[in-house]
Design a protein around this motif. Structure first.
Motif, PDB file in Angstrom:
ATOM      1  N   LYS A 140      -5.721  14.395 -13.388  1.00 55.40           N
ATOM      2  CA  LYS A 140      -5.810  13.934 -13.190  1.00 55.40           C
ATOM      3  C   LYS A 140      -3.925  13.716 -11.957  1.00 55.40           C
ATOM      4  O   LYS A 140      -4.591  12.512 -11.156  1.00 55.40           O
ATOM      5  CB  LYS A 140      -5.712  12.444 -13.679  1.00 55.40           C
ATOM      6  N   ILE A 141      -3.145  14.173 -12.423  1.00 56.09           N
ATOM      7  CA  ILE A 141      -1.757  13.727 -11.665  1.00 56.09           C
ATOM      8  C   ILE A 141      -1.726  13.909 -10.110  1.00 56.09           C
ATOM      9  O   ILE A 141      -1.341  12.504  -9.453  1.00 56.09           O
ATOM     10  CB  ILE A 141      -0.640  14.875 -12.323  1.00 56.09           C
ATOM     11  N   PRO A 142      -2.547  14.618  -9.053  1.00 54.53           N
ATOM     12  CA  PRO A 142      -2.424  15.009  -8.356  1.00 54.53           C
ATOM     13  C   PRO A 142      -3.355  13.644  -7.564  1.00 54.53           C
ATOM     14  O   PRO A 142      -2.611  13.000  -6.288  1.00 54.53           O
ATOM     15  CB  PRO A 142      -3.111  15.848  -7.401  1.00 54.53           C
ATOM     16  N   ILE A 143      -4.301  12.943  -8.164  1.00 55.46           N
ATOM     17  CA  ILE A 143      -4.722  12.410  -7.277  1.00 55.46           C
ATOM     18  C   ILE A 143      -4.539  10.922  -7.908  1.00 55.46           C
ATOM     19  O   ILE A 143      -3.752   9.579  -7.119  1.00 55.46           O
ATOM     20  CB  ILE A 143      -6.194  11.779  -8.172  1.00 55.46           C
ATOM     21  N   LEU A 144      -3.784  10.558  -9.098  1.00 58.75           N
ATOM     22  CA  LEU A 144      -2.940   9.694  -9.275  1.00 58.75           C
ATOM     23  C   LEU A 144      -1.315   9.660  -8.263  1.00 58.75           C
ATOM     24  O   LEU A 144      -0.322   8.358  -8.248  1.00 58.75           O
ATOM     25  CB  LEU A 144      -2.127   9.718 -11.216  1.00 58.75           C
ATOM     26  N   SER A 145      -0.771  10.756  -8.021  1.00 62.13           N
ATOM     27  CA  SER A 145       0.142  11.095  -7.555  1.00 62.13           C
ATOM     28  C   SER A 145       0.016  10.274  -5.629  1.00 62.13           C
ATOM     29  O   SER A 145       0.803   9.705  -5.380  1.00 62.13           O
ATOM     30  CB  SER A 145       0.728  12.716  -7.069  1.00 62.13           C
ATOM     31  N   THR A 146      -1.451  10.323  -5.457  1.00 63.14           N
ATOM     32  CA  THR A 146      -1.464   9.768  -3.978  1.00 63.14           C
ATOM     33  C   THR A 146      -1.442   8.843  -4.109  1.00 63.14           C
ATOM     34  O   THR A 146      -1.451   7.679  -3.218  1.00 63.14           O
ATOM     35  CB  THR A 146      -2.935  10.342  -3.666  1.00 63.14           C
ATOM     36  N   PHE A 147      -1.831   7.791  -5.225  1.00 61.88           N
ATOM     37  CA  PHE A 147      -1.747   6.963  -5.175  1.00 61.88           C
ATOM     38  C   PHE A 147      -0.245   5.722  -4.956  1.00 61.88           C
ATOM     39  O   PHE A 147      -0.147   4.215  -4.596  1.00 61.88           O
ATOM     40  CB  PHE A 147      -2.321   5.659  -6.773  1.00 61.88           C
ATOM     41  N   LEU A 148       0.687   6.031  -5.465  1.00 59.37           N
ATOM     42  CA  LEU A 148       2.111   5.894  -5.027  1.00 59.37           C
ATOM     43  C   LEU A 148       1.997   5.448  -4.025  1.00 59.37           C
ATOM     44  O   LEU A 148       3.355   4.784  -3.627  1.00 59.37           O
ATOM     45  CB  LEU A 148       2.642   6.827  -5.585  1.00 59.37           C
ATOM     46  N   THR A 149       1.582   6.136  -2.853  1.00 54.53           N
ATOM     47  CA  THR A 149       2.322   6.564  -1.679  1.00 54.53           C
ATOM     48  C   THR A 149       0.845   5.750  -0.281  1.00 54.53           C
ATOM     49  O   THR A 149       1.365   5.802   0.365  1.00 54.53           O
ATOM     50  CB  THR A 149       2.613   7.561  -1.388  1.00 54.53           C
ATOM     51  N   ALA A 150       0.114   5.551  -1.212  1.00 57.55           N
ATOM     52  CA  ALA A 150      -1.600   5.014  -0.316  1.00 57.55           C
ATOM     53  C   ALA A 150      -0.996   3.569   0.095  1.00 57.55           C
ATOM     54  O   ALA A 150      -0.106   2.648  -0.442  1.00 57.55           O
ATOM     55  CB  ALA A 150      -2.275   4.516  -1.202  1.00 57.55           C
ATOM     56  N   ARG A 151      -1.456   2.718   1.474  1.00 57.77           N
ATOM     57  CA  ARG A 151      -1.137   2.290   2.127  1.00 57.77           C
ATOM     58  C   ARG A 151      -2.374   1.234   2.358  1.00 57.77           C
ATOM     59  O   ARG A 151      -3.376   1.168   0.980  1.00 57.77           O
ATOM     60  CB  ARG A 151      -1.189   2.439   3.985  1.00 57.77           C
ATOM     61  N   GLY A 152      -1.849  -0.334   2.168  1.00 59.30           N
ATOM     62  CA  GLY A 152      -2.914  -1.153   1.461  1.00 59.30           C
ATOM     63  C   GLY A 152      -1.656  -2.279   1.475  1.00 59.30           C
ATOM     64  O   GLY A 152      -0.076  -2.821   1.894  1.00 59.30           O
TER      65      GLY A 152
END
Length: 729
Positions: A129-141
């Motif tokens: 899940k590391i790649p998925i979790l890493s994307t959450f850090l830079t997701a816009r919102g």
């Protein structure tokens, strides 16, 4: 279940499932909480998402915040498993009216709960899940969205837990987490401080891999930190001093970063500061000195003043720390000051393009002398129980750097310390499994917030060799070194280091320090041959050394780029052969014949005839391989010619061997093909010495020289001794 129900379940689930296990659990046995057991059973038997959400909500009602322990948390995982959070993290469609990140937030919350168990944090289902979790850090919102903030906090909790496992940092780096953390920090969104903290941890655990995978992003962070440091006017600049060394790359530091760092340090160190403010700045300066030498300091008046200030402050700190007895030495700070003193030594001894002016050099040498006196005083107090501590090694290192350039001052104190230095070097040599290059580790000690390990084996001899080379020229220090067994230790060290250059090792990746160390050992042995010839004859270690030189030189002279080492080995071997001429190993054995053939090759290939435009006659010139290093080579070459000349009458087989190599014939041919005016007097003397001894030692040599117009050539070059020798029957 509605979107609001989902959100409520997520929040309540998080409150119960992620509760701390700091306090004792109230439900450590099944009999004490049958309700929880019934709800966990419902969770295990849930047939769809709605039933699982409902069961999770019931579990949270049965377990109060702070009442859950690791065992209960693991049982909740056993009931939920990874399938449900996997679906929550990857779902692309949320119920109507529900933000798309709510389901992912609940999935991350569940993972964060599971990751509080170190065994689960290392589970493949978490690692993938590391790649998925890493994307959450830079997701816009929406930055004010509480659910999104909660999800970011849970994401950092998951990644931090993984980083705490043995192989976790490697998985995070491979999963793109470093780049994501860099972008999260640079974006300065919610949780950017957590991104920085996790980056620091990953760099500490796997610096090389981090830079390999995410160098552009890490450099961007370094640029941002450097710019902040240069502009900072408040206490944050002192915090940045502690942070910046961690982000210095193992390769080149960008020039704009160096400018900002130097400017920031100049403002800090130019002010009156307390020790807690000054020490981090000194450690940052030390890391820059280690990484860049003096290249980060600008030229001109401002740069020279800054460098002088750095070295001055470092020397004061060293004296205060080491001269006061009964106080605890701040080893990391003093080691950083050592690095700055070493930079000062380098600049004070640099003849060209030095940052320092001559009056500044004189002043700094005086200041550094006092600091070195404090180092000597400290080392005199070191007992056997401390000899393998990193700080002692760092202290020996700075003393070695000083002795490499200056042995006339503090001579009495140095002589008193020599027995300790020999014993220290011998201890580390004999107990270390292998010699390590500790420069980087010394630099790490200067910035490390923690104490290094209890033992630190290292190659102390490499640091002391240049100083010992100077000291073996002087009668007093040389006698102490001989008495303490330094020559025998140096022979063993030379033979050990020589093994690293043997055909079984990859010499292309050999550190330069190994070859430089071998050359310096040769210089020390040359000093001993000249000043203590009796030692060479009576100490058996030199017989072993001679055997190694004889067997090694033939292959060494053939290796590209190693001519200077070959020159050292050839010259040392020739001088020792003159002293050990009665040894059976030198009586025309295959090894001795191979050695002298290789020595002749080194001596004979130094010069060639070179045509000059507009002239009918060539001139004597250096061979291309010798030309670039002749300044370092010529003294060895002349000494080698002299030593070979001395060996000829002592070894009857040598003259015929030289004749078979055609060296005397080719030498006369070379002299006959060039203008005598192009041959310097010292060259004429060296050539005549060899030719005369060969002619005197062997009748066939004389005849071969006559056939090569030897008498005529001797007359042209005014070689009276050779001319007379060749005129005799």
């Amino acid at each position: 279940m509605s979107c609001c129900d989902l959100a409520a379940a997520g929040q309540l689930g998080k409150a119960g499932i992620m509760a701390s296990d700091c306090e004792p659990a109230l439900n450590q046995t099944e009999s004490r909480n049958p309700t929880l057991e019934r709800y966990l059973g419902a969770l295990r038997e849930a047939k769809n998402d709605s039933e699982q959400f409902a069961a999770l909500l019931l579990v949270t009602k049965a377990v109060k915040a702070g009442d859950i322990d690791a065992k209960t948390r693991r049982r909740i995982f056993d009931a939920v498993g990874f399938t449900f959070p996997n679906r929550l993290l990857t779902t692309k469609e949320a119920p109507d009216g529900c933000p798309d990140h709510v389901l992912r937030a609940l999935g991350v919350a569940l993972l964060a709960c599971f990751c509080s168990d170190p065994e689960l944090a290392a589970h493949p289902q978490v690692l993938n899940k590391i790649p998925i979790l890493s994307t959450f850090l830079t997701a816009r919102g929406d930055p004010d969205d509480a659910a999104r903030r909660s999800m970011i906090d849970d994401t950092y909790q998951c990644l931090t837990a993984v980083a705490g496992t043995p192989r976790g940092p490697r998985h995070l780096i491979a999963g793109g987490t470093v780049s994501a953390l860099c972008q999260a920090y640079l974006g300065h969104g919610y949780g950017f401080d957590q991104a920085l903290a996790l980056l620091v941890g990953l760099l500490a655990a796997a610096e090389t891999q981090c830079w390999k995978e995410a160098e552009p992003d890490l450099l961007a962070v370094l640029r941002g930190l450097s710019e902040d440091f240069q502009k900072a006017e408040d206490a944050s600049k002192f915090e940045l001093c502690q942070l910046l060394p961690i982000f210095l790359p193992p390769t080149t530091v960008p020039s704009e970063c160096l400018r900002d760092l130097q400017a920031g340090l100049a403002r800090i160190l130019g002010s009156k500061l307390s020790s807690w403010q000054r020490n981090p700045a000194l450690k940052l300066a030390a890391r820059l000195a280690h990484a860049c030498g003096s290249d980060w300091i600008p030229a001109g008046s401002s740069g020279s003043k800054f460098l002088a200030l750095l070295v001055n402050l470092a020397c004061v700190e060293v004296r205060l720390a080491l001269e006061e007895t009964g106080t605890e030495v701040k080893e990391d700070v003093v080691t950083a000051c050592y690095a700055l003193m070493e930079l000062g030594i380098q600049e004070c001894t640099r003849c060209e393009q030095s940052l320092l002016k001559e009056p500044q050099k004189v002043q700094l040498v005086s200041i550094m002398k006092e600091a070195i006196g404090a180092v000597i005083h400290y080392l005199q107090q070191v007992g056997p129980e401390k000899q393998k501590e990193p700080f002692v090694f760092a202290s020996v290192r700075i003393l070695g750097a000083w002795l490499a350039e200056e042995t006339s001052s503090l001579r009495k104190e140095v002589c008193q310390l020599l027995p300790f230095l020999v014993r220290y070097a011998k201890t580390l040599y004999e107990e270390a499994e292998e010699a390590n290059d500790l420069s980087q580790q010394v630099a790490t000690l200067a910035i490390s917030p923690t104490t290094p390990g209890p033992t630190w084996p290292g190659d102390a001899l490499r640091l002391l060799l240049p100083g010992w080379c100077h000291l073996t020229v002087e009668d007093g220090p040389r006698e102490i070194l001989i008495k303490e067994g330094a020559p025998s230790l140096l022979c063993k060290y030379f033979l050990q280091q020589w093994e690293l250059t043997s055909p079984g090792h990859d010499t292309s990746v050999l550190p330069d320090s190994v070859e430089i160390g071998l050359q310096t050992c040769c210089h020390i042995f040359l000093n001993l041959v000249v000043t203590a010839p009796g030692l060479i004859k009576r100490d058996a270690c030199f017989t072993s050394l001679m055997n190694t030189l004889m067997t090694s030189l033939p292959a060494l002279v053939q290796q590209q780029g190693r001519l200077l080492l070959a020159a050292n080995v050839a010259t040392l071997g020739l001088l020792m052969a003159r002293l050990l001429s009665t040894s059976p190993a030198l009586q025309g054995t295959p090894a001795s014949r191979g050695f002298f053939a290789a020595a002749i090759l080194f001596l004979s290939q130094s010069h060639v005839a070179r045509a000059t435009p507009g002239s009918d006659q060539a001139v004597l010139a250096l061979s291309p391989d010798y030309e670039g290093i002749w300044a370092d080579l010529q003294e060895l070459w002349f000494l080698g010619m002299q030593a070979f000349t001395g060996c000829v009458p002592l070894l009857p087989w040598l003259a015929p061997a030289a004749l078979r190599s055609r060296w005397p014939q080719e030498l006369l041919q070379l002299l006959g093909s060039v203008s005598p005016n192009s041959v310097k007097p010292e060259m004429v003397a060296a050539y005549q010495g060899v030719l005369v001894e060969l002619a005197r030692a062997n009748r066939l040599c004389r005849e071969a020289m006559r056939l090569q117009a030897g008498e005529e050539t001797a007359s042209h070059y005014r070689m009276a001794a050779l001319e007379q020798c060749l005129s005799e029957p």
